[in-house]
Enzyme design. Structure first.
Site, PDB file in Angstrom:
ATOM      1  N   PRO A   1       0.826  -1.217   0.000  1.00 20.90           N
ATOM      2  CA  PRO A   1       0.000   0.000   0.000  1.00 20.90           C
ATOM      3  C   PRO A   1       0.856   1.260   0.000  1.00 20.90           C
ATOM      4  CG  PRO A   1      -0.508  -1.390   1.933  1.00 20.90           C
ATOM      5  CD  PRO A   1       0.599  -2.066   1.174  1.00 20.90           C
TER       6      PRO A   1
ATOM      7  N   GLY B   1       2.086   4.014  -2.755  1.00 21.92           N
ATOM      8  CA  GLY B   1       1.482   5.321  -3.025  1.00 21.92           C
ATOM      9  C   GLY B   1       2.373   6.454  -2.565  1.00 21.92           C
TER      10      GLY B   1
ATOM     11  N   GLU C   1     -10.444  12.901  -0.630  1.00 19.13           N
ATOM     12  CA  GLU C   1     -11.776  12.377  -0.279  1.00 19.13           C
ATOM     13  C   GLU C   1     -11.555  11.327   0.796  1.00 19.13           C
ATOM     14  OE1 GLU C   1     -14.438  13.568  -1.228  1.00 19.13           O
ATOM     15  OE2 GLU C   1     -14.155  14.448  -3.206  1.00 19.13           O
TER      16      GLU C   1
ATOM     17  N   CYS D   1     -18.040   5.293   2.131  1.00 23.72           N
ATOM     18  CA  CYS D   1     -17.677   6.440   2.962  1.00 23.72           C
ATOM     19  C   CYS D   1     -18.878   7.321   3.269  1.00 23.72           C
ATOM     20  CB  CYS D   1     -16.605   7.244   2.257  1.00 23.72           C
ATOM     21  SG  CYS D   1     -17.076   7.625   0.572  1.00 23.72           S
TER      22      CYS D   1
HETATM   23  P1  NAD Z   1      -6.472   3.422   2.715  1.00 32.66           P
HETATM   24  O1  NAD Z   1      -6.309   4.804   3.196  1.00 32.66           O
HETATM   25  O2  NAD Z   1      -5.879   2.323   3.500  1.00 32.66           O
HETATM   26  O3  NAD Z   1      -5.875   3.265   1.241  1.00 32.66           O
HETATM   27  C1  NAD Z   1      -6.312   4.084   0.171  1.00 32.66           C
HETATM   28  C2  NAD Z   1      -5.250   4.075  -0.905  1.00 32.66           C
HETATM   29  O4  NAD Z   1      -4.066   4.702  -0.392  1.00 32.66           O
HETATM   30  C3  NAD Z   1      -4.825   2.686  -1.349  1.00 32.66           C
HETATM   31  O5  NAD Z   1      -4.580   2.702  -2.739  1.00 32.66           O
HETATM   32  C4  NAD Z   1      -3.534   2.471  -0.578  1.00 32.66           C
HETATM   33  O6  NAD Z   1      -2.693   1.533  -1.208  1.00 32.66           O
HETATM   34  C5  NAD Z   1      -2.926   3.870  -0.608  1.00 32.66           C
HETATM   35  N1  NAD Z   1      -1.947   4.170   0.428  1.00 32.66           N
HETATM   36  C6  NAD Z   1      -1.724   3.535   1.589  1.00 32.66           C
HETATM   37  N2  NAD Z   1      -0.727   4.135   2.284  1.00 32.66           N
HETATM   38  C7  NAD Z   1      -0.325   5.187   1.537  1.00 32.66           C
HETATM   39  C8  NAD Z   1       0.636   6.221   1.714  1.00 32.66           C
HETATM   40  N3  NAD Z   1       1.401   6.295   2.813  1.00 32.66           N
HETATM   41  N4  NAD Z   1       0.767   7.154   0.757  1.00 32.66           N
HETATM   42  C9  NAD Z   1      -0.006   7.131  -0.348  1.00 32.66           C
HETATM   43  N5  NAD Z   1      -0.937   6.169  -0.584  1.00 32.66           N
HETATM   44  C10 NAD Z   1      -1.099   5.213   0.352  1.00 32.66           C
HETATM   45  O7  NAD Z   1      -8.040   3.202   2.536  1.00 32.66           O
HETATM   46  P2  NAD Z   1      -8.781   1.872   2.098  1.00 32.66           P
HETATM   47  O8  NAD Z   1      -8.767   0.938   3.261  1.00 32.66           O
HETATM   48  O9  NAD Z   1      -8.266   1.399   0.776  1.00 32.66           O
HETATM   49  O10 NAD Z   1     -10.268   2.426   1.845  1.00 32.66           O
HETATM   50  C11 NAD Z   1     -11.160   2.649   2.874  1.00 32.66           C
HETATM   51  C12 NAD Z   1     -11.167   4.110   3.273  1.00 32.66           C
HETATM   52  O11 NAD Z   1     -11.429   4.937   2.143  1.00 32.66           O
HETATM   53  C13 NAD Z   1     -12.254   4.443   4.251  1.00 32.66           C
HETATM   54  O12 NAD Z   1     -11.738   5.260   5.267  1.00 32.66           O
HETATM   55  C14 NAD Z   1     -13.272   5.214   3.433  1.00 32.66           C
HETATM   56  O13 NAD Z   1     -14.088   6.093   4.128  1.00 32.66           O
HETATM   57  C15 NAD Z   1     -12.418   5.904   2.458  1.00 32.66           C
HETATM   58  N6  NAD Z   1     -13.193   6.246   1.267  1.00 32.66           N
HETATM   59  C16 NAD Z   1     -13.521   7.571   1.060  1.00 32.66           C
HETATM   60  C17 NAD Z   1     -14.285   7.914  -0.028  1.00 32.66           C
HETATM   61  C18 NAD Z   1     -14.659   9.344  -0.292  1.00 32.66           C
HETATM   62  O14 NAD Z   1     -14.943   9.664  -1.431  1.00 32.66           O
HETATM   63  N7  NAD Z   1     -14.668  10.224   0.691  1.00 32.66           N
HETATM   64  C19 NAD Z   1     -14.704   6.949  -0.931  1.00 32.66           C
HETATM   65  C20 NAD Z   1     -14.370   5.623  -0.680  1.00 32.66           C
HETATM   66  C21 NAD Z   1     -13.593   5.294   0.419  1.00 32.66           C
END
Ligand code: NAD
Length: 489
Positions: free
Chosen positions: A218, A221, A259, A294
Site C-alpha cells: 500500500p 502510493g 476524499e 464512505c
Molecule cells: P487506505 O487509506 O488504506 O488506502 C487508500 C489508498 O491509499 C490505497 O490505494 C492504498 O494503497 C494507498 N496508500 C496507503 N498508504 C499510503 C501512503 N502512505 N501514501 C499514499 N498512498 C497510500 O483506505 P482503504 O482501506 O483502501 O479504503 C477505505 C477508506 O477509504 C475508508 O476510510 C473510506 O471512508 C475511504 N473512502 C472515502 C471515499 C470518499 O470519497 N470520501 C470513498 C471511498 C472510500
C-alpha cells in the site's frame, strides 16, 4: 473470456506490460477467501517509469492543449466501457465481492455516466474568459483568463467502489488536459487494469497520458506523493492515510485533493407517521456495499419519544438482507473485502458490547456461506455518541442507533463528529426537515430519500472528510489553474 482480463500487467507509456522481474501478487476472493489469480506487482522502478511517462506526455504532446481531441478520446472510452460491462461486472464481483445487483448501479454501470458528462462539459467549457480593458499600473491593458490543466495527477484509490472512484478521478483529469498515474488499492488490481486495457486497445489516448500501476505494497502510493514531477495528488481513502498524503505533499507544495472517511448521520424527525422509509434507506443503502461506503449514513439518530418503535422497524428490515453469494442476482449483502476488514468489524462490535451498547440483531459471522468474509447486518442500539462505535468509521454492515431529545439535540449530535461527508433527514414536515438538513455540516444531504449521487453533483466533505470536491463542474475545475493575461492597448 473474463480469465483474459485477469492479466498480470501494468499500463506504462502506452504499453500493457508485466512488472519489472515479472513480479506478481495474489488476488483473493472476498466470497471464498481463496486466491483466484494474480496481479502485476509494480516495483518502485515501474512507478518511476509511469511518472516519467505521464510527465513527458504532459510536457511534450498536444494533449494538454487539444480539448477537441480529448473529448473524442473520452467518448471512445465510454463506448469501450459500455461494450464491456459484462467483463467489468465479472471482475468486480470476483475481486471486490460486489453483489451483481450493485454492479447494475454504483459498482459498474452508474459511474459510466461520468464520461459523456465530462466530454460535454469540456466541449462547452469557457476555457478563456475576457476581463475587458482597464487602467492598470502600467497603463491601459486588455486582460483575460485562460484555464489550463494542473499537470500530472497522481490518482490513489481505495477498494470499496473501485470503478466509481477510478473513473471519478481519471475522467475529469483527462477532460481538463491532465495526464495521470493511477494506483488502485492492492485489493482491486484487475478493475484498475481493465480500464488500462480499454484505454490502450480501444481509444486514441496517447501513450503516457494514462498509466496504471497495481502493487501489493500500500505504501507504494508514498512514492507518488513524494515525487516532484507530480503536480496534483488526487486521493481517496482513509483519513489517516490522507494525513500522510498531505504531509508528503507539503515537501514539494503539491496540490492535494482528498476524499476521506465519513460517519454520517441519518436523522429521523419525530413527526414521521412511521419509520419504514427510514428503515429501508438505512438497511438497503448500507447493504449495497456491505457497509463499506464512505458516504453511508451509519449513525441513526432516532427521537427518544419513539425510540423503541424506530429500532424495531430497522431491525425488522434487516431480516431481509441475509449475507449471500454476491454472484446471485437476488443477494443484497455480499462479503467484506478481506479478513482484515472482517476483524476490524468484529473488534468494533466487541467494543460496543464492552461499552454497554445493545446488539439488537446480527453481531456475528453467519453459518453460511462459508469461507468468505461475510458478516451479518448488525444493529447496535443504546449507543452514546461518545462511544468509539459512534465516532469511528467501521466500514462494515453495522448501524448504530442513538436517541435524541429534540431537533437542536439531533443537529448537535450529528455535527459532533470528526467527519462531515454526508447525511440524511426524514420528516413529514418537509420544511422542518430541510431546516434541520441545512444545519448539518456535510458536503451532501438527502432529504426524505432524495438521491444526490450523479455525475453533475460535486461530492466531498467538511472537516476530516477531506479537501475539495470530486465530480460535477467543481470536480473538473479542481484540475484547472487560472492563468491571467494582459496586453497593452
Ligand atoms: P487506505 O487509506 O488504506 O488506502 C487508500 C489508498 O491509499 C490505497 O490505494 C492504498 O494503497 C494507498 N496508500 C496507503 N498508504 C499510503 C501512503 N502512505 N501514501 C499514499 N498512498 C497510500 O483506505 P482503504 O482501506 O483502501 O479504503 C477505505 C477508506 O477509504 C475508508 O476510510 C473510506 O471512508 C475511504 N473512502 C472515502 C471515499 C470518499 O470519497 N470520501 C470513498 C471511498 C472510500
Amino acid at each position: 473470456m473474463v480469465a483474459d482480463w485477469r492479466a498480470e500487467r501494468l499500463l506504462i507509456d502506452g504499453n500493457l506490460q508485466p512488472a519489472a522481474n515479472k513480479r506478481t501478487y495474489p488476488n483473493v476472493s472476498p466470497s471464498s477467501g481463496r486466491t483466484i489469480g494474480v496481479a502485476a506487482d509494480a516495483s518502485p522502478a515501474d512507478i518511476d517509469r509511469a511518472i516519467g511517462a505521464a510527465r513527458s506526455a504532459f510536457d511534450n504532446s498536444s494533449w494538454s492543449t487539444d480539448s477537441r481531441f480529448r473529448v473524442k478520446c473520452i467518448r471512445q472510452l465510454h463506448d469501450a466501457l459500455t461494450a464491456h460491462v459484462a467483463e467489468l461486472t465479472e471482475l468486480t464481483i470476483a475481486e471486490v465481492g460486489a453483489t451483481r445487483s450493485a454492479c447494475g448501479s454504483i459498482q459498474v454501470v452508474s459511474p459510466m455516466a461520468f464520461l459523456p458528462y465530462y466530454a460535454d462539459l469540456a466541449e462547452s467549457y469557457e476555457w478563456t474568459t475576457p476581463l475587458g480593458e482597464a487602467d492598470t499600473l502600467g497603463g491601459r491593458a486588455s486582460r483575460w483568463i485562460e484555464r489550463v490543466p494542473v499537470g500530472v495527477v497522481a490518482a490513489i484509490t481505495p477498494w470499496n467502489v473501485p470503478n466509481q472512484i477510478n473513473l471519478a478521478k481519471i475522467i475529469p483529469a483527462l477532460a481538463a488536459g491532465c495526464t495521470v498515474v493511477l494506483k488502485p488499492a492492492p485489493q482491486t488490481p484487475w478493475t484498475g487494469l481493465a480500464l488500462g486495457r480499454l484505454i490502450a486497445e480501444h481509444t486514441d489516448i496517447p501513450a503516457g497520458v494514462v498509466n496504471i500501476v497495481t502493487c501489493s505494497d500500500p505504501a507504494a502510493g508514498a512514492i507518488l506523493t513524494a515525487d516532484p514531477r507530480i503536480d496534483m495528488i488526487s486521493f481517496t481513502g482513509s483519513t489517516n492515510t490522507g494525513k500522510k498524503v498531505m504531509r508528503a505533499a507539503a515537501e514539494n507544495i503539491t496540490k492535494v485533493f482528498l476524499e476521506l472517511g465519513g460517519k454520517s448521520a441519518l436523522i429521523a424527525i419525530d413527526d414521521l407517521i412511521d419509520f419504514s422509509e427510514v428503515a429501508a434507506t438505512a438497511v438497503f443503502g448500507t447493504a449495497t456495499v456491505c457497509g463499506q461506503g464512505c458516504a453511508l449514513t451509519t449513525r441513526l439518530l432516532l427521537p427518544r419519544s419513539r425510540y423503541n418503535e424506530a429500532v424495531e422497524a430497522i431491525a425488522g428490515m434487516m431480516q431481509h438482507t441475509p449475507p449471500g453469494d454476491p454472484d446471485d442476482p437476488s443477494t443484497m449483502l455480499g462479503p467484506l473485502i478481506s479478513a482484515a476488514q472482517l476483524d476490524r468489524v468484529e473488534r468494533h462490535v466487541a467494543s460496543a458490547r464492552a461499552d454497554g451498547a445493545r446488539i439488537v440483531c446480527g453481531g456475528r459471522r453467519p453459518g453460511s456461506p462459508s469461507g468468505g468474509f461475510f458478516y451479518e447486518q448488525t444493529l447496535i442500539a443504546d449507543v452514546d455518541n461518545r462511544m468509539a462505535v459512534a465516532r469511528e468509521e467501521i466500514f462494515g454492515p453495522v448501524l448504530v442507533a442513538i436517541p435524541y431529545d429534540d431537533d437542536n439535540d439531533a443537529v448537535s449530535i450529528a455535527n459532533d463528529s470528526p467527519y462531515g461527508l454526508s447525511g440524511a433527514v426524514f420528516g413529514d414536515d418537509e420544511s422542518r426537515a430541510l431546516e434541520v438538513a441545512r444545519r448539518i455540516r456535510t458536503g451532501t444531504m438527502s432529504v426524505n430519500g432524495g438521491v444526490w449521487y450523479g455525475p453533475d453533483v460535486p461530492f466531498g466533505g467538511f472537516k476530516h472528510s477531506g479537501v475539495g470536491r470530486e465530480m460535477g463542474r467543481a470536480g473538473f475545475e479542481e484540475h484547472l489553474e487560472s492563468k491571467a493575461f494582459a496586453k497593452p492597448v
